[in-house]
Design a protein around this motif. Sequence first.
Motif, short mmCIF file in Angstrom:
data_model
loop_
_atom_site.label_atom_id
_atom_site.label_comp_id
_atom_site.label_asym_id
_atom_site.label_seq_id
_atom_site.Cartn_x
_atom_site.Cartn_y
_atom_site.Cartn_z
N VAL A 1 0.85 -1.19 0.00
CA VAL A 1 0.00 0.00 0.00
C VAL A 1 0.89 1.24 0.00
O VAL A 1 1.82 1.36 0.79
N THR B 1 0.03 7.51 2.19
CA THR B 1 -1.11 8.39 1.96
C THR B 1 -0.65 9.71 1.35
O THR B 1 0.29 10.34 1.82
N ILE C 1 -12.42 8.13 -5.12
CA ILE C 1 -11.50 7.14 -5.68
C ILE C 1 -10.47 7.90 -6.51
O ILE C 1 -10.85 8.65 -7.41
N VAL D 1 -6.65 -1.99 -8.27
CA VAL D 1 -6.53 -1.54 -6.88
C VAL D 1 -7.87 -1.76 -6.18
O VAL D 1 -8.92 -1.40 -6.70
N TYR E 1 -10.27 -0.78 -3.13
CA TYR E 1 -10.54 0.25 -2.14
C TYR E 1 -11.72 -0.19 -1.27
O TYR E 1 -12.69 -0.78 -1.77
N TRP F 1 -12.29 6.47 1.44
CA TRP F 1 -11.89 5.27 0.69
C TRP F 1 -10.43 4.95 1.03
O TRP F 1 -9.54 5.75 0.81
N ASP F 2 -10.21 3.74 1.57
CA ASP F 2 -8.87 3.29 1.91
C ASP F 2 -8.36 2.35 0.81
O ASP F 2 -9.07 1.44 0.37
N ARG F 3 -7.13 2.58 0.38
CA ARG F 3 -6.48 1.70 -0.59
C ARG F 3 -5.99 0.46 0.15
O ARG F 3 -5.18 0.55 1.07
N ARG G 1 -5.19 -3.07 -1.42
CA ARG G 1 -4.16 -3.84 -2.12
C ARG G 1 -4.18 -3.48 -3.61
O ARG G 1 -5.16 -2.94 -4.11
N SER G 2 -3.10 -3.84 -4.29
CA SER G 2 -3.06 -3.62 -5.74
C SER G 2 -2.29 -4.75 -6.41
O SER G 2 -1.45 -5.41 -5.78
#
Length: 250
Positions: free
Chosen positions: A49, A52, A61, A95, A97, A104-106, A108-109
């Motif tokens: 991640v 921020t 997003i 990604v 979210y 909105w939390d990120r 994984r990608s």
Amino acid sequence: MRNGGLRRAMAATAALGSLLTALTTLTACGGSAHGGGADVGKGARTSPVAPTDPTRDPTRIPGVADRWQRRIPADSRQVVAVYGNGKDSPDSTVVLYTKRGSAWDRVRSWPAHNGKKGWTTDHREGDNRSPVGVFTLSDAGGVRKNPGARLPYTRSAGFAAPRWWAKSYWHDFDYVIAIDYNRIKGTPPNDPTRPEGQAKGGGIWLHMDHGSGTSACVSLSESAMEYLLRTLDPDRHPVVVMGDRADLAG
């Protein structure tokens, strides 16, 4: 003798400098410069991640313009964002979210592939481009047994890729998540019904990756698919926001 010793010392210093330059280059190419744990195969790790961004609006997003933001349902708490590298590129990044409160939390990608010819806002059967848009995610399935999916999961040999395809493609549909484009929600992903007609295309899924572009689907590694199947929750009303970066941001 003194001059000879000086020349040898200078040559050694130059050689050491060249070695350090080479080591620095190798570290940049093979270290964490490109995201560290890129998920490119079975058991590979997800990308970490990112820190921020203090300038980012947490209620949106990232990289998604108002016209697409507005299409995300108000009750959605999970978004799978597919960022295509370019309009005509088969390469993309997925990604996940999750919404906590209004932010909105990120989570994984993963690296991914999309249509082999890129993206389109007017998808048609056989154009080899993935449709740009916001679509719900309501059903899953595949050849393999349910890995613990929260979405309704249909296991069937009917998902198996044709054996006249290259062997590297045979595992593509071991796990699939239906993208609700021109299909009936609440049916298995391989239901052939096309409410808007056959010419509009359909059968567009998240599925396992074979290392290159798809007919129109979005493909990810086995570990990524397993994670999404175990994480996407119908009670959180998951959607996919997908397209090339320019279309999503424009």
